[in-house]
Design an enzyme around this catalytic site. Sequence first.
Site, short mmCIF file in Angstrom:
data_model
loop_
_atom_site.label_atom_id
_atom_site.label_comp_id
_atom_site.label_asym_id
_atom_site.label_seq_id
_atom_site.Cartn_x
_atom_site.Cartn_y
_atom_site.Cartn_z
CD GLU A 43 -2.82 -1.19 2.46
OE1 GLU A 43 -2.69 -0.32 3.33
OE2 GLU A 43 -3.73 -2.04 2.48
CD GLU A 68 -3.68 -5.73 4.15
OE1 GLU A 68 -4.52 -4.88 4.53
OE2 GLU A 68 -2.46 -5.56 4.20
O1 IFM Z 1 -4.14 -2.92 9.32
C1 IFM Z 1 -4.09 -2.43 8.03
C2 IFM Z 1 -2.93 -3.02 7.27
O2 IFM Z 1 -1.71 -2.80 7.91
C3 IFM Z 1 -2.83 -2.43 5.89
N1 IFM Z 1 -4.11 -2.51 5.21
C4 IFM Z 1 -5.28 -2.06 5.91
C5 IFM Z 1 -5.37 -2.72 7.28
C6 IFM Z 1 -6.61 -2.24 8.03
O3 IFM Z 1 -6.57 -0.86 8.19
#
Ligand code: IFM
Length: 444
Positions: A169, A352
């Site tokens: 990210e 994710e």
């Molecule tokens: O916890 C975070 C993660 O580190 C990166 N993506 C989003 C998740 C939730 O906010």
Amino acid sequence: MAFTFPKHSKMLSPAFTYGVATASFQIEGGIEHRAPCIWDTFCAKEGNIIDGSNGAIACDHFNRWQEDVELISSLGVDAYRLSISWPRVIKDDGTVNQEGMNFYVRLLDKLKEKSIKVFVTLYHWDLPQHLENKGGWLNRDTAFKFQEYAAHVVKALGDRVYAYATLNEPFCSAYLGYEIGVHAPGLVGKENGRKAAHHLLLAHGLAMKVLAKESPNTLNGIVLNFTPGYPLTDSDENIKATAMANEYHNYWYAKPIFDGEYPALIETLPKAHQPDIFDGDMAIISHPVDFLGVNFYTRAVYEADEQEGFKEVQLPNVERTDIGWEVYPQAFTDLLVDLNERYQPPAIFITENGASIDDEIEDGNINDERRVSYYQRHLNAVNDAIEQGVPVQGYFAWSLMDNFEWAEGYLKRFGIVYVDYKTQQRTIKQSGLAYRQLVMGRHK
Ligand code: IFM
């Protein structure tokens, strides 16, 4: 509680990878065994983290990693996505911290023993503080330091790894960290965000070169997060504003990687906000990837704004998770179809997806029905995208266990496993049990 799919779903095949994901700073603790990072510094400043907490202990994974591997294995998943802490494995003088590297070597050996594929992320936001002192991601040299770090990791971990992602990210690192200051290092300024983003993307491209050469047998790629924008109404102004927001927040990271250029919006930004792009940078950044990692949680709704061009609007009366993010699974399918049409990535992994719910433990049970429902609908959204031809090959639940949720501290729980931070006891939630049932019940 169990997840259901259409009978013919490719997501019921054992060839589809299911995993759980974490990140170093969010779970490890053990900070006395590594160099300081920007999140240590950011947490130390009052007001930055809602509950005033930090990553000193987190889930104490640094000491409990063996128990945690058993936990992952007990969920029956095929894969585990983790990140390497740069300041744990590299000393401030640039040499390898062997003790730190051995931590990951042992962890990966144990995962291999359990036949769990390892997806390594090289950078999940814990930049060594000494590099931040020299400008961090605003300093072009950081990209080259990252390339050296990547080379050390690849050499040490060898064939223990199944897939490498360079960055997690970069939007969050660049925009949240250097433009609006809600993440480390907490800088504010429109003149920062795009410059930091360019150096992050350059770092990605430079590391891809190393990975392709030194680790040709792993899948090598990047993880991007997307919060797709939708217009508040179908007025021309709102549609235009939304397109601008999507370029600024989403395509800004994907387009350079796949097309070797920034979105057209770059031309409209004041010169002082634009990155310094050197000859050859875009070719480095667009090094072919083996996969795109997609992180998805929610969508955003935009309207036109005279000053900024676009403004995010909070819709009333919509379903939200307990972090305030709208639940809108259709955006997940739309996003995957759109990314596939635009960039034709060779493979996509959902790296994710998950929900923050204010869980309570009652008689040893965590009945997180709302999270189960979130997962069910988002798994179906992925299935819909696959049916439309999107090459999604795997899915990782965020997160394996409750952990340090950045500026929200320990107040937001994303795990499919509950962590009691007082005792460090882990308890599998109903969502974790349902996930296990899905993974273990696939057609053999
Ligand atoms: O916890 C975070 C993660 O580190 C990166 N993506 C989003 C998740 C939730 O906010």
